[in-house]
Design a protein around this motif. Structure first.
Motif, short mmCIF file in Angstrom:
data_model
loop_
_atom_site.label_atom_id
_atom_site.label_comp_id
_atom_site.label_asym_id
_atom_site.label_seq_id
_atom_site.Cartn_x
_atom_site.Cartn_y
_atom_site.Cartn_z
N GLY A 248 43.69 50.42 29.83
CA GLY A 248 42.65 50.71 30.81
C GLY A 248 42.53 49.62 31.85
O GLY A 248 42.33 49.90 33.05
N LEU A 249 42.67 48.36 31.43
CA LEU A 249 42.61 47.23 32.36
C LEU A 249 43.76 47.30 33.35
O LEU A 249 43.56 47.14 34.57
CB LEU A 249 42.66 45.92 31.58
N TYR A 250 44.96 47.57 32.85
CA TYR A 250 46.10 47.64 33.77
C TYR A 250 45.96 48.83 34.72
O TYR A 250 46.31 48.72 35.90
CB TYR A 250 47.43 47.73 33.02
N LEU A 251 45.47 49.94 34.20
CA LEU A 251 45.30 51.12 35.06
C LEU A 251 44.32 50.83 36.19
O LEU A 251 44.52 51.27 37.33
CB LEU A 251 44.80 52.30 34.22
N ALA A 252 43.27 50.06 35.91
CA ALA A 252 42.30 49.68 36.95
C ALA A 252 42.97 48.79 37.99
O ALA A 252 42.76 48.96 39.20
CB ALA A 252 41.11 48.97 36.32
N ILE A 253 43.78 47.83 37.53
CA ILE A 253 44.48 46.94 38.46
C ILE A 253 45.49 47.72 39.30
O ILE A 253 45.61 47.52 40.51
CB ILE A 253 45.18 45.81 37.69
#
Length: 347
Positions: A248-253
């Motif tokens: 989820g963190l990478y998808l946000a970035i």
């Protein structure tokens, strides 16, 4: 040497088959692509594979226990919405925002483990309920798509190593010679390997990691052997929450925003199960690993890449994906058809 290699392949039949399938699919895709094998295409492919790779690792650990975690897609979505609020500002604020995002995802996984162990609820039921809670929280945090991620961070982590070094000032004043051998490697690929494999392999070798395999093979035998069964289950779901939040963190970035998309959460959960099975992990537990699941995730992503270059009708794409998912899950059930004595399932 050949005999050792043959033995290694036979002992890891599921993983070997997945790796061979991935290489065939990926090489064929690159040959069919109008631009061929280029850095730009490789970076794009890597970017689109990171989130599903992390979610596949997240799903792997509960599956090794002999269960399923139906909340991984929802936890990924929750982390995505949280990151869209927190990963901005000064470098220190961004780092703290990333840590907070990962801690919240891990805490959600810890909650799953506590419910399963002390609530004595089947993982598939417990995580179905907690997944709904995660989606509800994500909708509260981000009712509509949006948010703000630092643009330099977005550029640095979604391109090649040289772009990251240049963004952070490591390639200035002619000091880029040391980067040449690795300049064109996609940063997303490094992230998934360093975080995914770098965390999984040491954990796998711990007593807790080995206990997870023992539980999947025979929980009763693991308990009678004095292994920390409860601790291993809690750790498994906590790790699942951690890896889901990484996705989820990478998808946000990558997207520079957050989106509490319910259908996306469900799709990632289903694809994670398919990736796990394609990677050679048994749904019965005790066999497989996260590296195989990464290969399985890669297979699923390459199939979706074919849709673009072959101009497959969008109306047919869900049908094809559904058939792939059905085939992947069916592969995991083949062992049961070869069983003559039901006790063999627990050996």
């Amino acid at each position: 040497m050949i005999d050792k290699l043959r033995t290694l392949v036979l002992r890891n039949g599921g993983f070997s088959a997945a790796l061979a399938m991935f290489l065939v699919f990926f090489i064929s895709y690159q040959m069919l692509h109008p631009r061929g094998f280029s850095t730009a295409v490789f970076i794009q492919n890597a970017n689109e594979s990171v989130a599903i790779g992390f979610v596949a690792i997240a799903q792997t650990i509960p599956v090794l226990l002999g269960g399923l975690d139906l909340s991984v897609g929802a936890v990924m979505t929750l982390a995505n919405t949280i990151a869209s609020h927190l990963v901005t500002g000064t470098p220190l604020q961004m780092v703290l925002g990333m840590i907070a995002t990962l801690l919240i995802g891990s805490a959600f996984g810890l909650m799953n483990g506590l419910i399963v162990v002390y609530g004595r609820i089947q993982p598939i039921i417990a995580t179905l309920a907690t997944g709904a809670i995660a989606i509800g929280l994500a909708l509260l945090i981000r009712p509509s798509p949006g948010g703000e991620i630092d643009p330099d961070l977005n550029w640095a982590l979604t391109n090649a190593v040289f772009d990251m070094a240049e963004t952070f000032g490591f390639a200035d004043n002619g000091n880029a010679a040391w980067l040449q051998p690795i300049a064109n490697i996609p940063v997303p690929l490094i992230i998934i390997l360093v975080v995914g494999v770098g965390v999984w392999l040491p954990f796998k070798r711990t007593v807790t990691g080995r206990t997870i395999y023992a539980i999947g093979s025979s929980e009763g035998a693991a308990y009678m052997s004095g292994l920390p069964v409860a601790r291993a289950k809690i750790a498994a779901f906590t790790m699942a929450g951690f890896f889901a939040s990484c996705g989820g963190l990478y998808l946000a970035i990558q997207t520079s925003s957050g989106n509490a998309d319910i259908s996306q959460a469900g799709a990632y959960t289903l694809n994670s199960i398919a990736a796990v099975v394609l990677g050679g992990t048994s749904l019965l537990g005790g066999i497989g690993g996260a590296i195989g699941s990464l290969i399985g995730a890669g297979i699923l992503r390459v199939i979706s890449f074919y849709f673009r270059i072959l101009s497959i009708d969008p109306l047919l794409q869900p049908l094809i994906e559904g058939l792939v998912l059905l085939g992947a899950v069916s592969l995991g059930a083949l062992r049961t058809f070869r069983v003559k004595n039901m006790m063999e399932l627990f050996r």
